[in-house]
Design a protein around this motif. Sequence first.
Motif, PDB file in Angstrom:
ATOM      1  N   PHE A 105       0.813  -1.207   0.000  1.00  0.00           N
ATOM      2  CA  PHE A 105       0.000   0.000   0.000  1.00  0.00           C
ATOM      3  C   PHE A 105       0.853   1.267   0.000  1.00  0.00           C
ATOM      4  CE2 PHE A 105      -3.497  -2.508   2.352  1.00  0.00           C
ATOM      5  CZ  PHE A 105      -4.055  -2.895   1.150  1.00  0.00           C
ATOM      6  N   GLU A 106       0.389   2.261  -0.769  1.00  0.00           N
ATOM      7  CA  GLU A 106       0.968   3.605  -0.737  1.00  0.00           C
ATOM      8  C   GLU A 106      -0.055   4.534  -0.081  1.00  0.00           C
ATOM      9  OE1 GLU A 106       1.634   7.256  -3.836  1.00  0.00           O
ATOM     10  OE2 GLU A 106       2.281   5.254  -4.502  1.00  0.00           O
ATOM     11  N   LEU A 107       0.311   5.151   1.035  1.00  0.00           N
ATOM     12  CA  LEU A 107      -0.635   5.943   1.825  1.00  0.00           C
ATOM     13  C   LEU A 107      -0.603   7.411   1.402  1.00  0.00           C
ATOM     14  CD1 LEU A 107      -2.632   6.218   4.183  1.00  0.00           C
ATOM     15  CD2 LEU A 107      -0.651   6.553   5.703  1.00  0.00           C
ATOM     16  N   ARG A 108      -1.793   7.961   1.161  1.00  0.00           N
ATOM     17  CA  ARG A 108      -1.937   9.397   0.925  1.00  0.00           C
ATOM     18  C   ARG A 108      -2.790   9.980   2.038  1.00  0.00           C
ATOM     19  NH1 ARG A 108      -2.401  11.501  -5.273  1.00  0.00           N
ATOM     20  NH2 ARG A 108      -0.489  10.496  -6.029  1.00  0.00           N
ATOM     21  N   GLN A 109      -2.198  10.883   2.805  1.00  0.00           N
ATOM     22  CA  GLN A 109      -2.928  11.489   3.910  1.00  0.00           C
ATOM     23  C   GLN A 109      -3.541  12.809   3.461  1.00  0.00           C
ATOM     24  OE1 GLN A 109      -2.015  11.123   7.878  1.00  0.00           O
ATOM     25  NE2 GLN A 109      -0.162   9.915   7.639  1.00  0.00           N
TER      26      GLN A 109
END
Length: 697
Positions: A105-109
């Motif tokens: 997973f690549e997290l975008r906050q």
Amino acid sequence: MEYSIGFQPLLPWAMVGLAGLLALGLGAATVYAGTRGKWLRLAALVLLAFALAGPSLVREERESLKTVIALVTDESESQTVGGREQQTAAARALLTQRLGDMAEFELRQVNVGPAYEGGDTDVSTALVTALQSALEDVAPARIGGAIMVTDGQVHDAVDGASDLLGGDYPIHALITGEADEFDRRIIIDEAPRFGIVGEDQQITYRVEDNGAGRTPGSEVIVSVTVGGELVSEEFAIAGETSTFFFEVPNAGRVIVEMEVEPIDGELTAVNNRAFVELDGIRENLRVLLVSGEPHAGERTWRNLLTSDASVDLVHFTILRPPQKQDGTPIEELSLIAFPTRELFVEKIEEFDLIIFDRYQRRGVLPGLYFTYMADYVRNGGAMLLATGPEFAGLRSIAATSLEEILPTLPNGDVSNEPYRATVTETGQRHPVTRDLDGANALGEEPEWGRWFRRVDAGPVEGDTLLSDGQDAPVLALRRVGEGRVGLFLSDHPWLWAREFDGGGPHVQLLRRVAHWLMQEPELDEEALTAEVDGSRLTVTRQTMGDDPGELAVTRPDGSTGTLELTQNDLGQWTATIDRPALGLWQFENGDLRALTHAGPVNAWEFADILSSESVLAPLIEARDGSVTRVAAGEGVDVPRIVPVRAGTRTSGNGWIGLERTEATRLVGLAQLPLFAGFLGLALVLAALSAVWYREGR
């Protein structure tokens, strides 16, 4: 690696297609005719058509891409109550850690801060819009889901929000706040935007008790303040509509605050207050202009006053004194009689301003009437004297009861030397003459034209705003009791109107003087104002003195403090607050007080502040997600995160699922033409040779 067949035709596809059809036709004909080697002939024809299509073997090298997950955190104003801020921070930290440990997973906050950006639009929580903006540069095939940490009060989670986002990924909501919250709030149903000063207006409002264990019907007390002053305590019934009547106290902005008593244990008292902002409007200002004789400056005053739509002008010019006897019949002396008693005795209080333009005592007005005028000023009226040589003579209006209220008295001399009216040091600080177009800096000569007459006068009691450049007064203002008096010691402002010697700001000056006399708040010498422009709140302190000292401030949450004022001009000090909290701000400096409201009045953020699972439910259901409360005693309980395949179940008891996508990125490409060079030639020759060989047997 991935292998596939690609085509680069040697001829346009239409011609390649035509050749293919011809090859199939010929081959079919030979098969039908039973010709020897028919199958080889068909294979050779098809192979020739296939060669025209330019086939090639394609080898692709691809790199797997991580699945993009959006973590949307609600940091709006409603998230600051009831411990939600701490719950949000703890939930975000756990989610960030868990998602960071998942390599796929690549997290975008996405942190959705306070929605207030100024202006007059409603403040709201727009998580759906923020999510859309955060993922608009990501291919839908790469998005595996989104998690929202919020109190559930999301104002753009409307019908069609799911379609607006696009894609087909799941969305989960983690709700902060407690399930057993209750709250009291006051709601403004109807309120005026404008009101005539001195007339009654009405506000319709409701008090609501919402949440666990609350029922309507209880009697409550609502405190009402107008312009910062408590004016009433109203009794209301929770759940029922009530009406409050009040009188508009002043021109300009008026803030009405309604506050309902709190209840023990309620979520917050922020929405126990509601505000109404309206503009107070004066009815047309009534001005009486009395010209003592016709002269060049009379038209200047008349044009100025008649050009102002807010002024109702009554103008009389005395063409001849009553003692003049030349045999003219009395009915031909004037078009109408000068109603002196009606104007200066019976209806004097109805005028907002009385102007005497080059008037001298010649028996038109009895001396007692000037006593009435002096009392009119002391009781809050306004008077302006525009004088010429007559003011220095024996018949001067200064030799009446007005002597007690005038800023200065003539000494009997009149100067006819040319000069330029100069803004004094006091005038540099005063709102009437500060920043006049073409005005001088202190100690410098102004850019406007010269005047040629000035009445000499004694010491000034009040403020001298214009002088002749040598400390002799030309314009003086004075406060007397509750009223105000202005005195022009020259009758030459009309030269500016005629553009003589370059002219000058006659409209600007005369209008400011008239409006100061009529007590316009914007022109007060000692004033404190507060304004919100965009995301900045500016407090301005107007003063005729030196450093006014610190500014006391009361914030919307009730906390207090001080602000340092900084001088930015003579007589003007300011302080600013960037991104002020929503609500009513109060400022005090000495005896002065100012109010302003940051953000839209009665913003959505505090309209319904109870945490909710139902607002987001339609969006979550459309996205095959889940809604879960995270509050658990002193901490938070965040569901486990489980990677799942697309199209499978995405939530369960204690867990939420995020889809694992199979998106890849092309990093290398190689092509091998199948019919290029010797290989293609050998294949075609082999096919033709086989046909020849078979037919030759």
